[in-house]
Enzyme design. Structure first.
Site, PDB file in Angstrom:
ATOM      1  N   THR A  55      37.024  34.460  43.654  1.00 52.06           N
ATOM      2  CA  THR A  55      36.890  35.977  43.364  1.00 52.06           C
ATOM      3  C   THR A  55      36.667  36.113  41.757  1.00 52.06           C
ATOM      4  OG1 THR A  55      39.062  36.744  42.892  1.00 52.06           O
ATOM      5  CG2 THR A  55      38.055  36.642  45.159  1.00 52.06           C
ATOM      6  N   CYS A  56      36.579  37.343  41.412  1.00 54.22           N
ATOM      7  CA  CYS A  56      36.497  37.543  39.870  1.00 54.22           C
ATOM      8  C   CYS A  56      37.730  37.256  39.175  1.00 54.22           C
ATOM      9  CB  CYS A  56      35.920  38.927  39.519  1.00 54.22           C
ATOM     10  SG  CYS A  56      37.121  40.084  40.225  1.00 54.22           S
ATOM     11  N   ASN A  57      39.017  37.332  39.970  1.00 55.54           N
ATOM     12  CA  ASN A  57      40.204  37.127  39.147  1.00 55.54           C
ATOM     13  C   ASN A  57      40.845  36.033  39.607  1.00 55.54           C
ATOM     14  OD1 ASN A  57      40.165  39.449  37.723  1.00 55.54           O
ATOM     15  ND2 ASN A  57      40.909  40.813  39.484  1.00 55.54           N
ATOM     16  N   ARG A  58      40.341  34.971  40.375  1.00 61.00           N
ATOM     17  CA  ARG A  58      41.035  33.959  41.151  1.00 61.00           C
ATOM     18  C   ARG A  58      40.240  32.900  41.450  1.00 61.00           C
ATOM     19  NH1 ARG A  58      45.072  35.862  45.970  1.00 61.00           N
ATOM     20  NH2 ARG A  58      43.248  36.497  47.195  1.00 61.00           N
TER      21      ARG A  58
END
Length: 72
Positions: A55-58
């Site tokens: 995802t964008c964060n992980r």
């Protein structure tokens, strides 16, 4: 002696708290590369099952592997 097949679950990952954006971007998995990456996991780490969460964060890789264990 009893032989058991043990199953291990392994998780490797980074997120917005453990790595800056430029590192997370370098570890992104473009969709066309996912099948070959999963195949390499199966071949090189003897993974039975695997999946990638990106995802964008992980970025996370989950996989299972088995080994025989003898008891008694």
């Amino acid at each position: 002696k009893i032989k058991l097949m043990q199953e291990l679950i392994t998780v490797c990952g980074i997120n917005h708290q453990t790595a800056p954006l430029h590192i997370r971007e370098q570890l992104a998995f473009p969709e066309p590369l996912i099948p070959q990456t999963l195949q390499r996991l199966k071949e090189e780490v003897a993974a039975n099952e695997a999946f990638i969460l990106s995802t964008c964060n992980r970025r996370e890789i989950y996989f299972t592997s088995g080994y025989e264990d003898t008891i008694l």
